[in-house]
Write a protein that holds these residues in place. Sequence first.
Motif, short mmCIF file in Angstrom:
data_model
loop_
_atom_site.label_atom_id
_atom_site.label_comp_id
_atom_site.label_asym_id
_atom_site.label_seq_id
_atom_site.Cartn_x
_atom_site.Cartn_y
_atom_site.Cartn_z
N ARG A 5 0.83 -1.21 0.00
CA ARG A 5 0.00 0.00 0.00
C ARG A 5 0.87 1.26 0.00
O ARG A 5 0.59 2.23 -0.68
CB ARG A 5 -0.88 -0.04 1.25
CG ARG A 5 -1.93 1.01 1.32
CD ARG A 5 -2.68 0.85 2.64
NE ARG A 5 -3.64 1.91 2.79
CZ ARG A 5 -4.87 1.87 2.33
NH1 ARG A 5 -5.29 0.83 1.67
NH2 ARG A 5 -5.70 2.89 2.53
N LEU A 61 1.03 4.28 -2.75
CA LEU A 61 0.83 5.70 -2.42
C LEU A 61 1.99 6.55 -2.93
O LEU A 61 1.79 7.64 -3.46
CB LEU A 61 0.68 5.87 -0.91
CG LEU A 61 -0.65 5.35 -0.32
CD1 LEU A 61 -0.62 5.39 1.20
CD2 LEU A 61 -1.81 6.19 -0.83
N GLY A 92 1.69 6.97 -6.58
CA GLY A 92 0.66 7.97 -6.86
C GLY A 92 1.17 9.38 -6.66
O GLY A 92 0.90 10.28 -7.48
N ALA A 93 1.92 9.56 -5.59
CA ALA A 93 2.48 10.88 -5.32
C ALA A 93 3.45 11.28 -6.42
O ALA A 93 3.49 12.45 -6.84
CB ALA A 93 3.18 10.88 -3.97
N VAL A 144 3.32 10.35 -9.54
CA VAL A 144 2.51 10.71 -10.72
C VAL A 144 1.98 12.14 -10.58
O VAL A 144 2.02 12.94 -11.51
CB VAL A 144 1.35 9.71 -10.91
CG1 VAL A 144 0.36 10.21 -11.96
CG2 VAL A 144 1.89 8.35 -11.31
N ALA A 145 1.50 12.45 -9.37
CA ALA A 145 0.97 13.79 -9.12
C ALA A 145 2.06 14.85 -9.30
O ALA A 145 1.83 15.89 -9.92
CB ALA A 145 0.38 13.86 -7.72
N ALA A 170 2.80 15.39 -12.91
CA ALA A 170 1.77 16.21 -13.56
C ALA A 170 1.99 17.69 -13.26
O ALA A 170 1.88 18.54 -14.15
CB ALA A 170 0.38 15.77 -13.09
N TYR A 179 4.98 18.87 -15.25
CA TYR A 179 4.63 19.07 -16.66
C TYR A 179 3.88 20.39 -16.86
O TYR A 179 4.15 21.14 -17.79
CB TYR A 179 3.77 17.91 -17.16
CG TYR A 179 3.19 18.14 -18.53
CD1 TYR A 179 3.97 17.96 -19.68
CD2 TYR A 179 1.88 18.60 -18.69
CE1 TYR A 179 3.45 18.20 -20.94
CE2 TYR A 179 1.36 18.86 -19.94
CZ TYR A 179 2.14 18.65 -21.06
OH TYR A 179 1.62 18.91 -22.31
N VAL A 197 -1.75 12.45 0.21
CA VAL A 197 -1.35 11.69 -0.99
C VAL A 197 -2.58 11.33 -1.82
O VAL A 197 -2.58 11.45 -3.05
CB VAL A 197 -0.57 10.43 -0.57
CG1 VAL A 197 -0.36 9.52 -1.78
CG2 VAL A 197 0.77 10.81 0.04
N LEU A 220 -3.68 14.31 -3.72
CA LEU A 220 -2.78 14.57 -4.86
C LEU A 220 -3.03 13.59 -6.00
O LEU A 220 -3.07 13.98 -7.16
CB LEU A 220 -1.32 14.49 -4.40
CG LEU A 220 -0.82 15.65 -3.55
CD1 LEU A 220 0.59 15.38 -3.04
CD2 LEU A 220 -0.83 16.95 -4.36
N VAL A 221 -3.20 12.32 -5.63
CA VAL A 221 -3.44 11.30 -6.67
C VAL A 221 -4.76 11.59 -7.39
O VAL A 221 -4.84 11.54 -8.63
CB VAL A 221 -3.46 9.89 -6.05
CG1 VAL A 221 -3.97 8.86 -7.06
CG2 VAL A 221 -2.07 9.51 -5.57
N ALA A 255 -4.30 14.50 -9.69
CA ALA A 255 -3.54 14.13 -10.90
C ALA A 255 -4.42 13.32 -11.86
O ALA A 255 -4.41 13.55 -13.08
CB ALA A 255 -2.31 13.33 -10.52
N PHE A 267 -6.90 15.65 -13.46
CA PHE A 267 -6.20 16.50 -14.44
C PHE A 267 -5.99 15.72 -15.74
O PHE A 267 -6.30 16.19 -16.84
CB PHE A 267 -4.86 16.96 -13.85
CG PHE A 267 -4.03 17.79 -14.78
CD1 PHE A 267 -4.30 19.14 -14.94
CD2 PHE A 267 -2.98 17.23 -15.50
CE1 PHE A 267 -3.54 19.91 -15.80
CE2 PHE A 267 -2.21 18.00 -16.35
CZ PHE A 267 -2.49 19.34 -16.50
#
Lengths: 166, 162
Positions: free
Chosen positions: A3, A7, A10-11, A13-14, A17, A20, B17, B20-21, B24, B27
């Motif tokens: 898990r 996470l 995911g962070a 990826v954020a 973004a 970018y 988190v 944020l995910v 994203a 978006f």
Amino acid sequence: MTRRRALRAGAAVALAAVAYFVWSRWGSDDERVIRERIGALRDEVNRSADGGLAAISRATNIGSYFTEDVVVDLGKGAAPIRGRMTIMGMAERLQPRTAAFRLEFDDVGVEMTRGAATADVTLTASFIRGSQTGEESRDAREFALGLTKAGGTWRIAQVTAIDVLR
Amino acid sequence: MSLRRFVFGAHPRRTLVRVLVLAALSFGMFRWVLMPIRAEGISMLPTYRSGSLNLVNRLAFASTKPSRGDVVAIRLAGPHVLYVKRIIALPGERFSMAQGQAYVNGAPLSEPYVRERRPWDVKEVTLTAREYYVIGDNRGMSASDHDFGRVDVSRIVGKVIF
């Protein structure tokens, strides 16, 4: 995948973004200056002037964004408009008519060329007109602009309308 | 339960988190897959009214080609201002219009989405392998006030699905 790893992924990826988003809006100093000039031209066109000296001043200011030998090709069979003085004359003469419109520029793309002395710009220009019912009508067209830098100032040397639908 | 715990949850870092995910993902979804647009103007009446909110599926033509009758979004300089038009003729076809009636390869085209027709005339054109012919549904307006014509396939952003 645990898990915690999910996470973290995911962070990441954020963050990518966000990076970018920042990168896509980042540019060189010249690019920033050109974008500001384009925005200032839009503001000048949208500025109201009630005839007389105010209209002349507005037309002169609009003319300052173009080179002396600028060529504006609106396509669709219209004869090209040549020269800064012609544009200034049109800006002054057509002021009562253009006051009914609001000009907006969207999707402004800037590409520097030839050692940053010239630049190619593409944008969508929208002419927005309000009606008595409150609804707005938008006439949008794509344009390609050629800019040159002389004396430290970027000016528009070429304007060409792009016919997306032919 | 404290307000802080109510807002941030029992594990604030995890909540951050997750936020944020989710941001994203939203978006990416609304930028590259389902693009929200707001219709302006009357050229697609009565199918789309000015001010209506719609979605463009940018992946609609990833595996298939646009078809006749599809309502598509067409980009100008970028994705912020788009034309919304209906595909009338496909690559390689001949298109013309006489007295408001559309013809494809010489045969009259049935267009149930058109309610009013003015006598528009369009000389016959033959589309290249990369061109589609697009028009709005509102033919009750003057042809000179209506943007329509041939468009390169590279300009088609996606299919309007809602």
